[in-house]
Design a protein around this motif. Sequence first.
Motif, PDB file in Angstrom:
ATOM      1  N   UNK A  29       0.833  -1.212   0.000  1.00 36.86           N
ATOM      2  CA  UNK A  29       0.000   0.000   0.000  1.00 36.86           C
ATOM      3  C   UNK A  29       0.865   1.259   0.000  1.00 36.86           C
ATOM      4  N   UNK A  30       2.003   1.226   0.672  1.00 33.71           N
ATOM      5  CA  UNK A  30       2.892   2.387   0.665  1.00 33.71           C
ATOM      6  C   UNK A  30       3.457   2.631  -0.729  1.00 33.71           C
ATOM      7  N   UNK A  31       3.878   1.572  -1.392  1.00 38.40           N
ATOM      8  CA  UNK A  31       4.390   1.692  -2.758  1.00 38.40           C
ATOM      9  C   UNK A  31       3.284   2.154  -3.703  1.00 38.40           C
ATOM     10  N   UNK A  32       2.096   1.609  -3.551  1.00 38.12           N
ATOM     11  CA  UNK A  32       0.965   2.022  -4.391  1.00 38.12           C
ATOM     12  C   UNK A  32       0.670   3.500  -4.224  1.00 38.12           C
ATOM     13  N   UNK A  33       0.586   3.961  -2.977  1.00 42.15           N
ATOM     14  CA  UNK A  33       0.294   5.380  -2.722  1.00 42.15           C
ATOM     15  C   UNK A  33       1.388   6.267  -3.289  1.00 42.15           C
ATOM     16  N   UNK A  34       2.644   5.877  -3.084  1.00 36.28           N
ATOM     17  CA  UNK A  34       3.758   6.686  -3.561  1.00 36.28           C
ATOM     18  C   UNK A  34       3.758   6.786  -5.084  1.00 36.28           C
ATOM     19  N   UNK A  35       3.490   5.678  -5.761  1.00 39.26           N
ATOM     20  CA  UNK A  35       3.505   5.703  -7.222  1.00 39.26           C
ATOM     21  C   UNK A  35       2.356   6.535  -7.779  1.00 39.26           C
ATOM     22  N   UNK A  36       1.194   6.449  -7.169  1.00 40.95           N
ATOM     23  CA  UNK A  36       0.064   7.272  -7.619  1.00 40.95           C
ATOM     24  C   UNK A  36       0.378   8.750  -7.428  1.00 40.95           C
ATOM     25  N   UNK A  37       0.963   9.104  -6.276  1.00 42.91           N
ATOM     26  CA  UNK A  37       1.299  10.504  -6.005  1.00 42.91           C
ATOM     27  C   UNK A  37       2.420  11.006  -6.910  1.00 42.91           C
ATOM     28  N   UNK A  38       3.165  10.094  -7.502  1.00 41.58           N
ATOM     29  CA  UNK A  38       4.209  10.468  -8.462  1.00 41.58           C
ATOM     30  C   UNK A  38       3.684  10.438  -9.899  1.00 41.58           C
ATOM     31  N   UNK A  39       2.368  10.200 -10.061  1.00 44.00           N
ATOM     32  CA  UNK A  39       1.765  10.204 -11.392  1.00 44.00           C
ATOM     33  C   UNK A  39       1.946   8.919 -12.153  1.00 44.00           C
ATOM     34  N   UNK A  40       2.192   7.819 -11.452  1.00 44.63           N
ATOM     35  CA  UNK A  40       2.405   6.524 -12.098  1.00 44.63           C
ATOM     36  C   UNK A  40       1.245   5.579 -11.824  1.00 44.63           C
ATOM     37  N   UNK A  41       1.167   4.527 -12.607  1.00 44.82           N
ATOM     38  CA  UNK A  41       0.104   3.548 -12.404  1.00 44.82           C
ATOM     39  C   UNK A  41       0.327   2.758 -11.117  1.00 44.82           C
ATOM     40  N   UNK A  42      -0.771   2.435 -10.444  1.00 45.83           N
ATOM     41  CA  UNK A  42      -0.708   1.694  -9.200  1.00 45.83           C
ATOM     42  C   UNK A  42      -0.479   0.209  -9.474  1.00 45.83           C
ATOM     43  N   UNK A  43       0.578  -0.391  -8.921  1.00 46.62           N
ATOM     44  CA  UNK A  43       0.856  -1.800  -9.180  1.00 46.62           C
ATOM     45  C   UNK A  43      -0.025  -2.697  -8.295  1.00 46.62           C
ATOM     46  N   UNK A  44      -0.217  -3.930  -8.726  1.00 43.35           N
ATOM     47  CA  UNK A  44      -0.995  -4.885  -7.946  1.00 43.35           C
ATOM     48  C   UNK A  44      -0.120  -5.712  -7.014  1.00 43.35           C
ATOM     49  N   UNK A  45       1.190  -5.675  -7.257  1.00 43.85           N
ATOM     50  CA  UNK A  45       2.146  -6.371  -6.403  1.00 43.85           C
ATOM     51  C   UNK A  45       3.453  -5.593  -6.403  1.00 43.85           C
ATOM     52  N   UNK A  46       4.280  -5.837  -5.397  1.00 41.79           N
ATOM     53  CA  UNK A  46       5.516  -5.071  -5.276  1.00 41.79           C
ATOM     54  C   UNK A  46       6.756  -5.959  -5.308  1.00 41.79           C
ATOM     55  N   UNK A  47       6.952  -6.783  -4.296  1.00 42.16           N
ATOM     56  CA  UNK A  47       8.172  -7.585  -4.167  1.00 42.16           C
ATOM     57  C   UNK A  47       8.438  -8.448  -5.398  1.00 42.16           C
ATOM     58  N   UNK A  48       7.411  -9.132  -5.896  1.00 37.74           N
ATOM     59  CA  UNK A  48       7.594 -10.053  -7.022  1.00 37.74           C
ATOM     60  C   UNK A  48       7.333  -9.404  -8.376  1.00 37.74           C
ATOM     61  N   UNK A  49       7.158  -8.101  -8.394  1.00 36.67           N
ATOM     62  CA  UNK A  49       6.885  -7.401  -9.644  1.00 36.67           C
ATOM     63  C   UNK A  49       8.129  -7.409 -10.534  1.00 36.67           C
ATOM     64  N   UNK A  50       7.932  -7.571 -11.836  1.00 31.85           N
ATOM     65  CA  UNK A  50       9.062  -7.587 -12.768  1.00 31.85           C
ATOM     66  C   UNK A  50       9.297  -6.214 -13.400  1.00 31.85           C
ATOM     67  N   UNK A  51       8.414  -5.272 -13.115  1.00 25.16           N
ATOM     68  CA  UNK A  51       8.562  -3.926 -13.666  1.00 25.16           C
ATOM     69  C   UNK A  51       9.684  -3.196 -12.932  1.00 25.16           C
ATOM     70  N   UNK A  52      10.627  -2.654 -13.669  1.00 26.62           N
ATOM     71  CA  UNK A  52      11.797  -2.019 -13.065  1.00 26.62           C
ATOM     72  C   UNK A  52      11.426  -0.813 -12.212  1.00 26.62           C
TER      73      UNK A  52
END
Length: 233
Positions: free
Chosen positions: A5-28
Amino acid sequence: MSLLTCVQDAMVLCGLNQPSQAISNVDNTVLQFVAFAQKEADETWSDFNWRQSRIAAQLSGDGTTTLFILPGDFERILAGPSLWSQQYPSIPLQWVSDVELLALKALPVMPVRPVCRLIGGTLEIWPALASGEVVNFEFYSTNPVCTADGLTRKPRWTLDSDFVLFPETILTRGIIWRWKQSKGLDYAEDFRSWETERQKKAAHDGGARVVQMARAFNVTPSSVWPGVVTVIP
């Protein structure tokens, strides 16, 4: 809240798409946010004396052991008189430097009460505690992350459900300014907001910033005798 949730909130506030997962995500980009979350957890954890970072510990003497292995998550011990023997509850054990302890060991007599120092991964108490003598102390842990059930502390994020042991608003704001800085974006206001939040939360938590101060060694014997005085008429 959690790492996810912290990563999701931070990415949205930075104008990026909200991810559904963090640790195992393959997106750089997501992995960068996770790395900044780790950096933020490490630095803010050690910058302040958070209540959650203090761990109670206990040592028990056997009459011979002088070196006690420190806990695996040991970072630093509480400042000041921090080791207290149940045998002499009104007088803390005295900290000495490496050189001071070598000098004491060279003397033909031993101190009235044990002294202590940190050496390598051990806590040395010399001379040895009496058999059954219990010493209580507290230390600051290196583990800023905890599992969702609140049972296991650890140094790094391993699950999306992990949470940090200081206020998570700090974590989110720290991730934001660090990411913007890495991209060459204006992060000045985000940094000010993060630092203000850190100071405010730490003050409410009782976690003052760490201040290192020199300690003078007192070579004058204590005026208090930690034993029994027998008066012979």
